[in-house]
Design an enzyme around this catalytic site. Structure first.
Site, PDB file in Angstrom:
ATOM      1  N   CYS A 175      44.904  35.243  37.725  1.00 29.53           N
ATOM      2  CA  CYS A 175      43.944  34.180  37.872  1.00 29.53           C
ATOM      3  C   CYS A 175      44.631  32.793  37.073  1.00 29.53           C
ATOM      4  O   CYS A 175      44.368  31.828  37.769  1.00 29.53           O
ATOM      5  CB  CYS A 175      42.760  34.559  36.753  1.00 29.53           C
ATOM      6  SG  CYS A 175      41.405  33.353  36.712  1.00 29.53           S
ATOM      7  N   CYS A 197      35.374  39.345  32.772  1.00 34.26           N
ATOM      8  CA  CYS A 197      34.124  38.900  33.055  1.00 34.26           C
ATOM      9  C   CYS A 197      33.250  39.579  34.086  1.00 34.26           C
ATOM     10  O   CYS A 197      32.081  39.916  33.855  1.00 34.26           O
ATOM     11  CB  CYS A 197      33.920  37.281  33.197  1.00 34.26           C
ATOM     12  SG  CYS A 197      32.348  36.532  33.707  1.00 34.26           S
TER      13      CYS A 197
END
Length: 400
Positions: A148, A257
């Site tokens: 990410c 998440c």
């Protein structure tokens, strides 16, 4: 090809592929951000000047909130951006994204700076999530945070704002020819007079996040600021309390998440995307002692409570060097520090370039539970040189 994708992944992945318009060229062929040419001109000045624009990547937590506060206090033209990387309509768990965005807006109101949400859910699916699913399906243990940072936060996010600043006039009227990106990472950047930069460890050894930034190339770091990298976590919280930021006492986010609530097992999450092939659990002596629902639930990185043992050597592929060149004399072997997990203390190791272009890493002392698919990050003191992907371990007392 599309037929490979549909035969490899369950219906939910196929729906997402159709939703985001993927085609065969997107099919995980190791064509990632680091292969893209860097077309931005790099200014010689090593830090922003007062009045220049700084885009702060805000997550809704205390670290990015204090980052925005410190940047604003230094007299820069600050704007906040919240990255939406996961589509909660694709999730049956509970994601904190909506509350985080609310908190970002409130903090930006406190600081009197503008903020916007930017949606990278499509890019995250293509560049990060499908890669993670493929690796787990193959029994590997990827690191979503490393991917990410490289492909989203310092990939498409970086491209978006620096590209916009170079091609369009500023809405605020200031000169945007020199726009900077700031994040709340616990890492530091050492800048040389000639414009070269080095990614250095954060000052707080318990919060240092340079491991997760190890594949971000130097060209991107030249326009990046880490305002809290020289601080301890408690100092950051103290600053937030002193200026009454509403995130001062917000609980720290943990885990990934998109997995949802903390009580949910990661293997159960993966089961939504990977067809598990049941099989026998067999001891080293050949005794069947049970059944498993799919090997992807029992990788070394999943802490499956099976014995993994220590290894001293590994082979790693797909190396990303911060300065985009191999360290000098690596053909003959060089001594560095190596780290195979973010929370592990760096260990002395020797790197040697193999004829096939991969690197052999020999640790001075055995390392427990080395995970294929994870990153091996190497250091020269506190300078992060780069990282590779662990392909395999070498059984102790054998040669290659």
């Amino acid at each position: 090809s599309r037929s490979i994708i549909t035969s490899t992944y369950p219906r939910r992945i196929v729906i997402a592929i159709k939703k985001y318009g993927l085609n065969s060229s997107h099919h995980y062929q190791n064509q990632y951000i680091w292969n893209r040419s860097y077309h931005h001109a790099i200014a010689d000045n090593s830090s922003p000047k007062k009045g220049e624009k700084v885009i702060v990547a805000m997550s809704g937590g205390v670290d990015s909130s204090v980052t925005a506060y410190l940047i604003k206090r230094q007299g820069y033209n600050v704007e906040g951006r919240y990255m939406r990387n996961w589509d909660t309509t694709d999730e049956v768990g509970v994601c904190t994204g909506e509350q985080d965005w609310i908190d970002v807006q409130k903090v930006c109101d406190q600081l009197n700076i503008s903020c916007r949400m930017v949606d990278f859910t499509k890019e995250y699916w293509i560049k990060v999530f499908t890669r993670i699913i493929e690796d787990y399906a193959n029994g590997l243990t990827p690191n979503p945070d490393v991917l990410c940072n490289r492909d989203i936060k310092f990939g498409v996010f970086y491209e978006k704002y620096l590209s916009e600043s170079l091609s369009s006039p500023s809405e605020s009227g200031c000169d945007d020819g020199n726009v900077w990106i700031a994040t709340g990472h616990y890492a530091q950047i050492e800048r040389a007079p000639n414009g070269r930069v080095k990614l250095m460890r954060g000052a707080d050894p318990n919060k240092d996040q340079s491991y997760y930034l190890s594949t971000v190339p130097e060209q991107r770091l030249r326009k990046v600021l880490f305002p809290i990298g020289h601080l301890q976590k408690q100092q950051v919280k103290s600053i937030a309390r002193d200026v009454n930021l509403l995130t001062a006492n917000k609980a720290e986010s943990m885990g990934i998440c998109f997995v949802g609530n903390k009580g949910r097992k990661f293997g159960d999450f993966l089961e939504q995307y990977i067809f598990g092939k049941p099989g026998d659990i067999v001891t080293v002596d050949g005794e069947v002692i049970g059944k498993h629902g799919g090997l992807f639930k029992y990788t070394i990185g999943q802490c499956s409570r099976t014995h993994h043992g220590p290894d001293r050597e590994l082979v790693a592929r797909d190396w990303n060097w911060s300065w985009e060149v191999l360290p000098e004399n690596i053909e003959n072997g060089i001594d560095l520090l190596g780290q195979v997990r973010s929370r592990q203390k760096a260990q002395k190791c020797r790197l040697t370039l193999k004829p096939d272009g991969k690197l052999k890493v020999e640790f001075e002392a055995p390392i427990r539970a080395i995970c294929p698919g994870q990153n091996i990050v190497v250091w020269d003191g506190n300078w992060c040189l780069g990282a590779g992907i662990i392909e395999s371990t070498i059984p102790m007392n054998t040669d290659i």
